[in-house]
Design a protein around this motif. Structure first.
Motif, PDB file in Angstrom:
ATOM      1  N   GLY A  15     -16.464 -32.364  38.777  1.00  0.00           N
ATOM      2  CA  GLY A  15     -15.953 -33.121  39.910  1.00  0.00           C
ATOM      3  C   GLY A  15     -14.443 -33.115  40.022  1.00  0.00           C
ATOM      4  N   CYS A  16     -13.741 -33.039  38.896  1.00  0.00           N
ATOM      5  CA  CYS A  16     -12.270 -33.017  38.933  1.00  0.00           C
ATOM      6  C   CYS A  16     -11.767 -31.807  39.702  1.00  0.00           C
ATOM      7  CB  CYS A  16     -11.691 -33.000  37.525  1.00  0.00           C
ATOM      8  SG  CYS A  16     -12.019 -34.496  36.603  1.00  0.00           S
ATOM      9  N   TYR A  17     -12.375 -30.656  39.465  1.00  0.00           N
ATOM     10  CA  TYR A  17     -11.957 -29.434  40.161  1.00  0.00           C
ATOM     11  C   TYR A  17     -12.453 -29.449  41.603  1.00  0.00           C
ATOM     12  CZ  TYR A  17     -11.511 -24.595  41.547  1.00  0.00           C
ATOM     13  OH  TYR A  17     -11.185 -23.465  42.234  1.00  0.00           O
ATOM     14  N   LEU A  18     -13.720 -29.708  41.776  1.00  0.00           N
ATOM     15  CA  LEU A  18     -14.303 -29.650  43.119  1.00  0.00           C
ATOM     16  C   LEU A  18     -13.718 -30.708  44.042  1.00  0.00           C
ATOM     17  CD1 LEU A  18     -18.070 -28.905  42.449  1.00  0.00           C
ATOM     18  CD2 LEU A  18     -16.324 -27.369  43.331  1.00  0.00           C
ATOM     19  N   GLY A  19     -13.448 -31.875  43.514  1.00  0.00           N
ATOM     20  CA  GLY A  19     -12.928 -32.962  44.335  1.00  0.00           C
ATOM     21  C   GLY A  19     -11.675 -32.574  45.097  1.00  0.00           C
ATOM     22  N   ARG A  20     -10.825 -31.782  44.467  1.00  0.00           N
ATOM     23  CA  ARG A  20      -9.586 -31.358  45.112  1.00  0.00           C
ATOM     24  C   ARG A  20      -9.831 -30.251  46.139  1.00  0.00           C
ATOM     25  NH1 ARG A  20      -7.922 -30.906  39.606  1.00  0.00           N
ATOM     26  NH2 ARG A  20      -7.946 -28.656  39.943  1.00  0.00           N
ATOM     27  N   ASN A  21     -10.962 -29.592  46.054  1.00  0.00           N
ATOM     28  CA  ASN A  21     -11.185 -28.416  46.891  1.00  0.00           C
ATOM     29  C   ASN A  21     -12.313 -28.558  47.908  1.00  0.00           C
ATOM     30  OD1 ASN A  21      -9.248 -26.392  45.737  1.00  0.00           O
ATOM     31  ND2 ASN A  21     -10.297 -27.070  43.892  1.00  0.00           N
ATOM     32  N   LEU A  22     -13.008 -29.661  47.918  1.00  0.00           N
ATOM     33  CA  LEU A  22     -14.145 -29.818  48.826  1.00  0.00           C
ATOM     34  C   LEU A  22     -13.743 -29.699  50.291  1.00  0.00           C
ATOM     35  CD1 LEU A  22     -16.335 -32.558  47.134  1.00  0.00           C
ATOM     36  CD2 LEU A  22     -16.826 -30.124  47.384  1.00  0.00           C
ATOM     37  N   GLN A  23     -12.605 -30.227  50.655  1.00  0.00           N
ATOM     38  CA  GLN A  23     -12.155 -30.131  52.044  1.00  0.00           C
ATOM     39  C   GLN A  23     -11.931 -28.666  52.430  1.00  0.00           C
ATOM     40  OE1 GLN A  23      -8.738 -32.453  53.089  1.00  0.00           O
ATOM     41  NE2 GLN A  23      -8.999 -32.076  55.256  1.00  0.00           N
ATOM     42  N   ASN A  24     -11.300 -27.908  51.542  1.00  0.00           N
ATOM     43  CA  ASN A  24     -11.078 -26.477  51.818  1.00  0.00           C
ATOM     44  C   ASN A  24     -12.388 -25.718  51.915  1.00  0.00           C
ATOM     45  OD1 ASN A  24      -8.309 -26.825  51.834  1.00  0.00           O
ATOM     46  ND2 ASN A  24      -8.107 -26.374  49.656  1.00  0.00           N
ATOM     47  N   ILE A  25     -13.326 -26.042  51.028  1.00  0.00           N
ATOM     48  CA  ILE A  25     -14.642 -25.400  51.077  1.00  0.00           C
ATOM     49  C   ILE A  25     -15.330 -25.728  52.397  1.00  0.00           C
ATOM     50  CG2 ILE A  25     -16.951 -25.371  50.037  1.00  0.00           C
ATOM     51  CD1 ILE A  25     -15.477 -25.863  47.318  1.00  0.00           C
ATOM     52  N   GLY A  26     -15.216 -26.962  52.849  1.00  0.00           N
ATOM     53  CA  GLY A  26     -15.790 -27.373  54.131  1.00  0.00           C
ATOM     54  C   GLY A  26     -15.188 -26.616  55.307  1.00  0.00           C
ATOM     55  N   VAL A  27     -13.878 -26.390  55.262  1.00  0.00           N
ATOM     56  CA  VAL A  27     -13.194 -25.644  56.324  1.00  0.00           C
ATOM     57  C   VAL A  27     -13.696 -24.199  56.349  1.00  0.00           C
ATOM     58  CG1 VAL A  27     -10.945 -24.703  57.039  1.00  0.00           C
ATOM     59  CG2 VAL A  27     -11.146 -27.107  56.381  1.00  0.00           C
ATOM     60  N   ILE A  28     -13.834 -23.598  55.176  1.00  0.00           N
ATOM     61  CA  ILE A  28     -14.338 -22.223  55.099  1.00  0.00           C
ATOM     62  C   ILE A  28     -15.763 -22.148  55.634  1.00  0.00           C
ATOM     63  CG2 ILE A  28     -15.024 -20.386  53.491  1.00  0.00           C
ATOM     64  CD1 ILE A  28     -12.631 -21.360  51.707  1.00  0.00           C
ATOM     65  N   GLN A  29     -16.596 -23.097  55.225  1.00  0.00           N
ATOM     66  CA  GLN A  29     -17.987 -23.112  55.683  1.00  0.00           C
ATOM     67  C   GLN A  29     -18.058 -23.308  57.197  1.00  0.00           C
ATOM     68  OE1 GLN A  29     -20.393 -26.353  54.255  1.00  0.00           O
ATOM     69  NE2 GLN A  29     -22.293 -25.254  54.676  1.00  0.00           N
ATOM     70  N   ARG A  30     -17.271 -24.198  57.732  1.00  0.00           N
ATOM     71  CA  ARG A  30     -17.261 -24.446  59.176  1.00  0.00           C
ATOM     72  C   ARG A  30     -16.861 -23.170  59.929  1.00  0.00           C
ATOM     73  NH1 ARG A  30     -17.462 -28.763  63.340  1.00  0.00           N
ATOM     74  NH2 ARG A  30     -16.572 -27.691  65.115  1.00  0.00           N
ATOM     75  N   ARG A  31     -15.866 -22.456  59.416  1.00  0.00           N
ATOM     76  CA  ARG A  31     -15.407 -21.229  60.074  1.00  0.00           C
ATOM     77  C   ARG A  31     -16.511 -20.175  60.099  1.00  0.00           C
ATOM     78  NH1 ARG A  31      -9.824 -18.363  60.387  1.00  0.00           N
ATOM     79  NH2 ARG A  31     -10.514 -16.325  61.075  1.00  0.00           N
ATOM     80  N   VAL A  32     -17.218 -20.030  58.998  1.00  0.00           N
ATOM     81  CA  VAL A  32     -18.319 -19.059  58.934  1.00  0.00           C
ATOM     82  C   VAL A  32     -19.401 -19.428  59.947  1.00  0.00           C
ATOM     83  CG1 VAL A  32     -20.194 -18.194  57.467  1.00  0.00           C
ATOM     84  CG2 VAL A  32     -17.876 -18.362  56.550  1.00  0.00           C
ATOM     85  N   VAL A  33     -19.745 -20.695  60.016  1.00  0.00           N
ATOM     86  CA  VAL A  33     -20.765 -21.149  60.971  1.00  0.00           C
ATOM     87  C   VAL A  33     -20.283 -20.920  62.407  1.00  0.00           C
ATOM     88  CG1 VAL A  33     -21.970 -23.201  61.870  1.00  0.00           C
ATOM     89  CG2 VAL A  33     -21.837 -22.793  59.401  1.00  0.00           C
ATOM     90  N   GLU A  34     -19.026 -21.236  62.679  1.00  0.00           N
ATOM     91  CA  GLU A  34     -18.480 -21.007  64.019  1.00  0.00           C
ATOM     92  C   GLU A  34     -18.523 -19.527  64.388  1.00  0.00           C
ATOM     93  OE1 GLU A  34     -15.321 -24.746  64.256  1.00  0.00           O
ATOM     94  OE2 GLU A  34     -14.561 -22.727  63.922  1.00  0.00           O
ATOM     95  N   ASP A  35     -18.156 -18.664  63.444  1.00  0.00           N
ATOM     96  CA  ASP A  35     -18.198 -17.219  63.702  1.00  0.00           C
ATOM     97  C   ASP A  35     -19.616 -16.768  64.032  1.00  0.00           C
ATOM     98  OD1 ASP A  35     -15.493 -17.147  63.206  1.00  0.00           O
ATOM     99  OD2 ASP A  35     -15.648 -15.927  61.385  1.00  0.00           O
TER     100      ASP A  35
END
Length: 110
Positions: A15-35
């Motif tokens: 969680g320490c690592y993922l917690g800092r990066n979840l927002q970025n992962i969400g942005v990447i996932q959203r972009r893929v879905v939008e594409d």
């Protein structure tokens, strides 16, 4: 390690690592879905005959044009929700035709 008969590498993060990066992962996932949604919407317009110039383009020109169109229409106004609340893409036919003509003309001028 194998997964369903395929060779793969599994990485685990706390969680320490993922917690800092979840927002970025969400942005990447959203972009893929939008594409994917924009690509499907453009394909729908091709199938219904609205984009005849693109339908008759060679494979490489078609791919490059679709990629450029996805970039151009990846704006909030291109997205909404369907009846079940799922994200959907809707592109105005005239706007898509204009953008396609611009992209094809620029590519052919190069």
């Amino acid at each position: 390690m194998g997964l369903e008969g395929r060779e793969c590498e599994i990485m685990q993060f706390g969680g320490c690592y993922l917690g800092r990066n979840l927002q970025n992962i969400g942005v990447i996932q959203r972009r893929v879905v939008e594409d994917e949604l924009l690509g499907a919407e453009i394909d729908r317009h091709i199938a219904d005959g609205s984009l005849t110039a693109l339908a008759s383009a060679n494979h490489e020109e078609r791919q490059d044009t679709v990629t450029a169109l996805i970039e151009e229409f990846r704006v909030e106004e291109s997205f909404g929700q369907d009846d079940s609340g799922e994200l959907r893409a809707t592109i105005d036919t005239a706007a898509l035709q204009d953008a396609m003509a611009r992209v094809l003309a620029a590519a052919r001028a190069e």
